[in-house]
Design an enzyme around this catalytic site. Structure first.
Site, PDB file in Angstrom:
ATOM      1  N   ASN A   1       0.864  -1.186   0.000  1.00  0.00           N
ATOM      2  CA  ASN A   1       0.000   0.000   0.000  1.00  0.00           C
ATOM      3  C   ASN A   1       0.902   1.239   0.000  1.00  0.00           C
ATOM      4  OD1 ASN A   1      -1.819   2.039   0.463  1.00  0.00           O
ATOM      5  ND2 ASN A   1      -2.467   1.314   2.495  1.00  0.00           N
TER       6      ASN A   1
ATOM      7  N   GLU B   1      -6.732   4.848   8.204  1.00  0.00           N
ATOM      8  CA  GLU B   1      -6.497   6.248   7.817  1.00  0.00           C
ATOM      9  C   GLU B   1      -7.744   6.844   7.169  1.00  0.00           C
ATOM     10  OE1 GLU B   1      -2.904   5.419   5.649  1.00  0.00           O
ATOM     11  OE2 GLU B   1      -1.950   4.899   7.550  1.00  0.00           O
TER      12      GLU B   1
ATOM     13  N   GLU C   1      -5.071  -4.737  10.973  1.00  0.00           N
ATOM     14  CA  GLU C   1      -4.038  -3.707  11.080  1.00  0.00           C
ATOM     15  C   GLU C   1      -4.223  -2.925  12.375  1.00  0.00           C
ATOM     16  OE1 GLU C   1      -2.336  -2.580   6.954  1.00  0.00           O
ATOM     17  OE2 GLU C   1      -3.996  -1.272   7.381  1.00  0.00           O
TER      18      GLU C   1
ATOM     19  N   GLY D   1       2.836   2.469  10.774  1.00  0.00           N
ATOM     20  CA  GLY D   1       3.781   3.567  10.580  1.00  0.00           C
ATOM     21  C   GLY D   1       4.540   3.952  11.840  1.00  0.00           C
TER      22      GLY D   1
END
Ligand code: 13P
Length: 253
Positions: free
Chosen positions: A9, A98, A168, A174
């Site tokens: 991604n 996100e 996730e 991140g």
């Protein structure tokens, strides 16, 4: 047996020239390898159409990062699932944290997107995951259960079989903080058991559950060795072809 899949991604990264160089490097890395798992690339939407040509006759599939749930019409700035299908996009990531966090996507909206995706023959990669607070206050199983129930489990069995799930944990995305192999396996087994309860054990055994959140060339092998981890959804490490292929190699059976 479930075949593994690794999807990169790219999120909102890489201008045109860099995106082209990366896809060329990926194709180069891919050339000399055999027995690879299924591979997907989710570049920013602006590159999808161009990459169709580049990935023609390869084992790498195109993945969209998002799409809108309406068939067509006056929805400025959006793209539809039928458009994705018409250029040969195989998968679409839906419900990414996100999108939930920065674009206020709700479980209900994600449910509509999953349905429309299947209707248009684009396979949904449905993301679920808990926040750091939810992990710390031990509500994480309930959080995932609710996300699954609200956005997936109203699908018919036939439709549901088109879904790939990506667990996730938001605290791992991140941040460099990966879930341990034990934490990943524990949640993946929980998700599989929820699928069994909602459908049946054959369906539960067939559905692929990917792990995402700071997967890298060092931790991929241990994560992918877990019984219920069927590959990965990779962010940062997919922006470098060599790292990405180390991860892909870790998913080889
Ligand atoms: P990172 O691999 O950069 O943590 O991102 C994971 C992710 O969000 C993939 O969709």
């Amino acid at each position: 047996m479930r075949n593994k899949v690794v999807i990169g991604n790219w999120k909102m990264n890489k201008d045109n020239e860099d995106a082209l160089s990366l896809i060329i490097e990926i194709l180069y890395q891919n050339k000399s390898l055999i027995d690879l798992p299924e591979i997907g690339i989710a570049p920013p939407a602006i590159y999808l159409s161009h990459f169709t040509e580049k990935l023609k006759n390869t084992n790498i599939y195109l993945v969209s990062q998002n799409a809108y749930f309406k068939d067509n019409g006056a929805f400025t700035g959006e793209i539809s699932f039928s458009m994705l299908n018409s250029i040969g996009v195989k998968y679409c990531i839906l419900g990414h944290s996100e999108r939930r966090q920065f674009f206020n996507e709700t479980d209900a909206e994600i449910a509509l997107k999953v349905k429309q995706s299947i209707k248009c023959k684009v396979l949904p990669v449905f993301c679920c995951g808990e926040s750091k607070d939810q992990r710390q206050n031990d509500s994480y199983f309930n959080v995932i259960k609710t996300q699954l129930e609200n956005s997936l489990f109203k699908l018919s069995k036939e439709d549901f079989l088109n879904v790939t799930i990506a667990y996730e944990p938001v605290w791992a995305i991140g941040t460099g903080l990966t879930a341990s192999a034990n934490q990943a396996q524990e949640m993946h087994a929980f998700i599989r058991n929820e699928i069994k309860k909602a459908y049946n054990s054959e369906v539960a055994e067939e559905i692929r559950i990917l792990y995402g959140g700071s997967v890298n060339a060092k931790n991929a092998e241990e994560l992918f060795a877990c019984n219920d981890v069927d590959g990965g959804l990779v962010g940062g490490s997919s922006l470098n072809a060599i790292d990405f292929f180390e991860i892909i190699k870790a998913a080889r059976s």
